[in-house]
Design a protein around this motif. Structure first.
Motif, mmCIF file in Angstrom:
data_model
loop_
_atom_site.group_PDB
_atom_site.id
_atom_site.type_symbol
_atom_site.label_atom_id
_atom_site.label_comp_id
_atom_site.label_asym_id
_atom_site.label_seq_id
_atom_site.Cartn_x
_atom_site.Cartn_y
_atom_site.Cartn_z
ATOM 1 N N GLN A 54 1.321 -10.317 6.394
ATOM 2 C CA GLN A 54 2.647 -9.907 5.984
ATOM 3 C C GLN A 54 3.504 -10.942 6.698
ATOM 4 O O GLN A 54 3.333 -11.122 7.878
ATOM 5 C CB GLN A 54 2.743 -8.505 6.804
ATOM 6 C CG GLN A 54 2.274 -7.415 6.096
ATOM 7 C CD GLN A 54 2.694 -7.091 4.644
ATOM 8 O OE1 GLN A 54 3.881 -7.238 4.173
ATOM 9 N NE2 GLN A 54 1.822 -6.778 3.670
ATOM 10 N N ALA A 55 4.850 -11.179 6.200
ATOM 11 C CA ALA A 55 5.624 -12.171 6.649
ATOM 12 C C ALA A 55 6.380 -11.318 7.919
ATOM 13 O O ALA A 55 6.362 -9.922 7.926
ATOM 14 C CB ALA A 55 6.700 -12.535 5.661
ATOM 15 N N GLN A 56 6.660 -12.209 9.093
ATOM 16 C CA GLN A 56 7.136 -11.495 10.023
ATOM 17 C C GLN A 56 8.632 -11.008 9.783
ATOM 18 O O GLN A 56 9.435 -11.468 8.818
ATOM 19 C CB GLN A 56 7.625 -12.539 11.265
ATOM 20 C CG GLN A 56 6.379 -12.788 11.939
ATOM 21 C CD GLN A 56 5.718 -11.921 12.769
ATOM 22 O OE1 GLN A 56 6.283 -10.729 12.729
ATOM 23 N NE2 GLN A 56 4.593 -12.152 13.627
ATOM 24 N N PRO A 57 8.954 -9.814 9.862
ATOM 25 C CA PRO A 57 10.205 -9.289 9.612
ATOM 26 C C PRO A 57 11.282 -9.995 10.269
ATOM 27 O O PRO A 57 11.055 -10.476 11.487
ATOM 28 C CB PRO A 57 10.112 -7.744 10.085
ATOM 29 C CG PRO A 57 9.098 -7.778 11.252
ATOM 30 C CD PRO A 57 8.143 -8.807 10.867
#
Length: 172
Positions: A54-57
């Motif tokens: 997951q991409a960092q929020p």
């Protein structure tokens, strides 16, 4: 002398499975097709069920703004109560790219001001000029303290008589 191979690749899944078989079943050969089938099943499982990282929020801009505001307020409070030196607090704020603390400054200015006043003598002219400056700055609500020093009275040149001046109180 041999040099270590720095380009060694990690072991393949097949070699890991074969090593695992040999550890649990020493001396026995793996069943025909087991290695190929198990490897294919693991690859299929990883391919279909693997979730990409997951991409960092994005950083919560409200939380970051709140944090920056709290750091600034805490340093202002600490500097106000002399728990930390104001210059040290400003260095911390500068390192965090935050604005410097507002400080009270005492500023001494030497100004040449040319005023025209009506007076009967040199000392009275200086007194009237100083009163006019003080009145103007007080009316402007500038928090100023005046330190009139008689030795800084540079010059007063008499001019024409002021016909609009009030009569002296002694004559009335």
């Amino acid at each position: 002398m041999t040099t270590p191979d720095t380009t060694m690749s990690p072991p393949t899944l097949e070699s890991v499975l074969l090593d695992a078989w040999n550890m649990f079943h020493p001396g026995q050969s793996a069943p025909l097709g087991w290695l190929t089938h198990t490897t294919a099943q693991i690859h299929a499982h990883l391919h279909h069920h693997h979730t990409p990282p997951q991409a960092q929020p994005p950083a919560d801009t409200y939380a970051l703004a709140h944090f920056r505001r709290e750091v600034w307020r805490c340093l202002r409070e600490a500097a106000s109560t002399h728990d930390i030196d104001a210059d040290a607090a400003d260095r911390v704020l500068s390192a965090l790219d935050l604005p410097a603390l507002p400080r009270r400054w005492q500023v001494r200015l030497t100004l040449s001001v040319l005023l025209e006043v009506t007076a009967t003598g040199r000392e009275e002219a200086f007194d009237a000029a100083e009163a006019a400056v003080e009145t103007a700055l007080t009316a402007a609500e500038v928090g100023a303290r005046f330190e009139w020093d008689g030795s800084e009275r540079d010059g007063a040149d008499p001019g024409d008589v002021d016909p609009a001046a009030d009569e002296p109180a002694e004559l009335k």
